[in-house]
Motif scaffolding. Structure first.
Motif, PDB file in Angstrom:
ATOM      1  N   UNK A  41      -2.278  24.737 -17.077  1.00 44.51           N
ATOM      2  CA  UNK A  41      -3.414  24.546 -16.170  1.00 44.51           C
ATOM      3  C   UNK A  41      -3.135  23.404 -15.187  1.00 44.51           C
ATOM      4  N   UNK A  42      -2.682  22.295 -15.698  1.00 44.58           N
ATOM      5  CA  UNK A  42      -2.416  21.130 -14.837  1.00 44.58           C
ATOM      6  C   UNK A  42      -1.247  21.390 -13.887  1.00 44.58           C
ATOM      7  N   UNK A  43      -0.254  22.101 -14.355  1.00 42.18           N
ATOM      8  CA  UNK A  43       0.850  22.477 -13.474  1.00 42.18           C
ATOM      9  C   UNK A  43       0.339  23.415 -12.381  1.00 42.18           C
ATOM     10  N   UNK A  44      -0.545  24.313 -12.734  1.00 41.25           N
ATOM     11  CA  UNK A  44      -1.132  25.220 -11.753  1.00 41.25           C
ATOM     12  C   UNK A  44      -1.857  24.448 -10.650  1.00 41.25           C
ATOM     13  N   UNK A  45      -2.618  23.451 -11.032  1.00 41.61           N
ATOM     14  CA  UNK A  45      -3.333  22.631 -10.043  1.00 41.61           C
ATOM     15  C   UNK A  45      -2.338  21.945  -9.110  1.00 41.61           C
ATOM     16  N   UNK A  46      -1.271  21.430  -9.676  1.00 43.90           N
ATOM     17  CA  UNK A  46      -0.265  20.733  -8.877  1.00 43.90           C
ATOM     18  C   UNK A  46       0.447  21.706  -7.931  1.00 43.90           C
ATOM     19  N   UNK A  47       0.767  22.895  -8.431  1.00 41.55           N
ATOM     20  CA  UNK A  47       1.358  23.906  -7.550  1.00 41.55           C
ATOM     21  C   UNK A  47       0.395  24.249  -6.408  1.00 41.55           C
ATOM     22  N   UNK A  48      -0.874  24.411  -6.735  1.00 45.66           N
ATOM     23  CA  UNK A  48      -1.862  24.757  -5.704  1.00 45.66           C
ATOM     24  C   UNK A  48      -1.944  23.671  -4.640  1.00 45.66           C
ATOM     25  N   UNK A  49      -1.922  22.418  -5.063  1.00 45.38           N
ATOM     26  CA  UNK A  49      -1.964  21.304  -4.106  1.00 45.38           C
ATOM     27  C   UNK A  49      -0.708  21.249  -3.251  1.00 45.38           C
ATOM     28  N   UNK A  77      -8.597  29.939 -12.108  1.00 50.00           N
ATOM     29  CA  UNK A  77      -7.888  31.178 -11.795  1.00 50.00           C
ATOM     30  C   UNK A  77      -8.662  31.985 -10.752  1.00 50.00           C
ATOM     31  N   UNK A  78      -9.958  32.047 -10.877  1.00 52.90           N
ATOM     32  CA  UNK A  78     -10.792  32.759  -9.910  1.00 52.90           C
ATOM     33  C   UNK A  78     -10.672  32.116  -8.522  1.00 52.90           C
ATOM     34  N   UNK A  79     -10.694  30.796  -8.492  1.00 47.37           N
ATOM     35  CA  UNK A  79     -10.531  30.055  -7.236  1.00 47.37           C
ATOM     36  C   UNK A  79      -9.191  30.402  -6.583  1.00 47.37           C
ATOM     37  N   UNK A  81      -7.402  33.164  -7.037  1.00 46.11           N
ATOM     38  CA  UNK A  81      -7.473  34.546  -6.560  1.00 46.11           C
ATOM     39  C   UNK A  81      -8.190  34.601  -5.211  1.00 46.11           C
ATOM     40  N   UNK A  82      -9.242  33.827  -5.066  1.00 44.02           N
ATOM     41  CA  UNK A  82      -9.974  33.785  -3.791  1.00 44.02           C
ATOM     42  C   UNK A  82      -9.059  33.277  -2.683  1.00 44.02           C
ATOM     43  N   UNK A  83      -8.314  32.208  -2.954  1.00 45.13           N
ATOM     44  CA  UNK A  83      -7.367  31.675  -1.954  1.00 45.13           C
ATOM     45  C   UNK A  83      -6.325  32.717  -1.575  1.00 45.13           C
ATOM     46  N   UNK A  84      -5.865  33.463  -2.581  1.00 45.99           N
ATOM     47  CA  UNK A  84      -4.859  34.485  -2.318  1.00 45.99           C
ATOM     48  C   UNK A  84      -5.414  35.563  -1.387  1.00 45.99           C
ATOM     49  N   UNK A  85      -6.644  35.969  -1.613  1.00 52.29           N
ATOM     50  CA  UNK A  85      -7.253  36.997  -0.776  1.00 52.29           C
ATOM     51  C   UNK A  85      -7.466  36.500   0.649  1.00 52.29           C
ATOM     52  N   UNK A  86      -7.839  35.244   0.796  1.00 52.27           N
ATOM     53  CA  UNK A  86      -7.995  34.671   2.135  1.00 52.27           C
ATOM     54  C   UNK A  86      -6.649  34.674   2.851  1.00 52.27           C
ATOM     55  N   UNK A  87      -5.587  34.287   2.158  1.00 50.24           N
ATOM     56  CA  UNK A  87      -4.252  34.285   2.778  1.00 50.24           C
ATOM     57  C   UNK A  87      -3.823  35.697   3.164  1.00 50.24           C
ATOM     58  N   UNK A 111     -14.978  35.909  -1.168  1.00 48.22           N
ATOM     59  CA  UNK A 111     -16.294  35.277  -1.233  1.00 48.22           C
ATOM     60  C   UNK A 111     -16.980  35.580  -2.555  1.00 48.22           C
ATOM     61  N   UNK A 112     -16.788  36.782  -3.066  1.00 50.83           N
ATOM     62  CA  UNK A 112     -17.347  37.114  -4.381  1.00 50.83           C
ATOM     63  C   UNK A 112     -16.700  36.242  -5.450  1.00 50.83           C
ATOM     64  N   UNK A 113     -15.386  36.057  -5.359  1.00 55.11           N
ATOM     65  CA  UNK A 113     -14.669  35.228  -6.332  1.00 55.11           C
ATOM     66  C   UNK A 113     -15.029  33.755  -6.204  1.00 55.11           C
ATOM     67  N   UNK A 114     -15.210  33.294  -4.968  1.00 53.27           N
ATOM     68  CA  UNK A 114     -15.531  31.882  -4.725  1.00 53.27           C
ATOM     69  C   UNK A 114     -16.591  31.802  -3.635  1.00 53.27           C
ATOM     70  N   UNK A 115     -17.868  31.819  -4.020  1.00 53.24           N
ATOM     71  CA  UNK A 115     -18.953  31.797  -3.033  1.00 53.24           C
ATOM     72  C   UNK A 115     -18.992  30.518  -2.189  1.00 53.24           C
ATOM     73  N   UNK A 116     -18.189  29.531  -2.527  1.00 56.28           N
ATOM     74  CA  UNK A 116     -18.137  28.283  -1.763  1.00 56.28           C
ATOM     75  C   UNK A 116     -16.932  28.232  -0.822  1.00 56.28           C
ATOM     76  N   UNK A 117     -16.257  29.350  -0.640  1.00 63.04           N
ATOM     77  CA  UNK A 117     -15.031  29.412   0.164  1.00 63.04           C
ATOM     78  C   UNK A 117     -15.370  29.405   1.654  1.00 63.04           C
TER      79      UNK A 117
END
Length: 179
Positions: A41-49, A77-79, A81-87, A111-117
């Protein structure tokens, strides 16, 4: 825990803004404790950043597989996926608009995955505007202002879309008058 020292080194690297080194330390911690979901999980956050979305998704999926009931892991993970769809949607948007429908569908899914996107709403508004669907464009961008009332770009887009809608209405009214 076996990977505690590596975890501390990863945090030190993050504090020093050396995300590549932090990734190395998280990977070492995972090598020592491959079934410890929090390291993934923490590695995932770092990769995302570090804008390494595919790797971030892989680590996040692994964390969720290891601890499927962990709400934080699932939300992250949902967040992602939302970023991936935006890209994906951004790649489909082009001046020719040949794949605009697919881009709009991806943005709606994001937007369904992340309503704050906020980014997804802004791009969705622009996609609708490029199709001259200004009511939908306004609706999407109004959502940005609901989330962030001081969002400057959204305010500018609303002004532009209202102007375009007014022009569109005038053209339709003139067309109707000529009949």
């Amino acid at each position: 825990m076996d990977g505690e020292r590596e975890l501390q080194k990863a945090y030190e690297s993050i504090l020093g803004s050396d995300f590549e080194k932090a990734i190395e330390w998280f990977e070492k911690a995972i090598a020592l404790e491959p079934d410890y979901a929090d390291y993934h999980y923490k590695l995932s956050i770092t990769y995302a950043r570090s804008n390494k979305l595919e790797k971030a998704l892989n680590r996040a999926k692994h964390a969720v597989r290891l601890e499927p009931d962990n709400e934080s892991y699932r939300f992250h993970l949902q967040y992602l996926y939302a970023r991936e769809k935006v890209q994906q949607a951004e790649k489909l948007l082009n001046p020719i608009n040949e794949r605009l429908d697919m881009a709009i569908a991806l943005l709606k899914e994001a937007i369904i995955l992340d309503p704050l996107a906020i980014e997804a709403y802004l791009i969705l508004g622009a996609a609708y505007a490029s199709r001259q669907e200004y009511h939908q464009a306004l609706s999407a961008v109004n959502e940005v202002l609901r989330l962030d009332p001081l969002h400057e770009i959204a305010s500018q887009q609303i002004t532009e879309y209202k102007h375009q809608l007014m022009l569109q209405d005038n053209i339709q009214a003139n067309s109707y008058d000529q009949k």
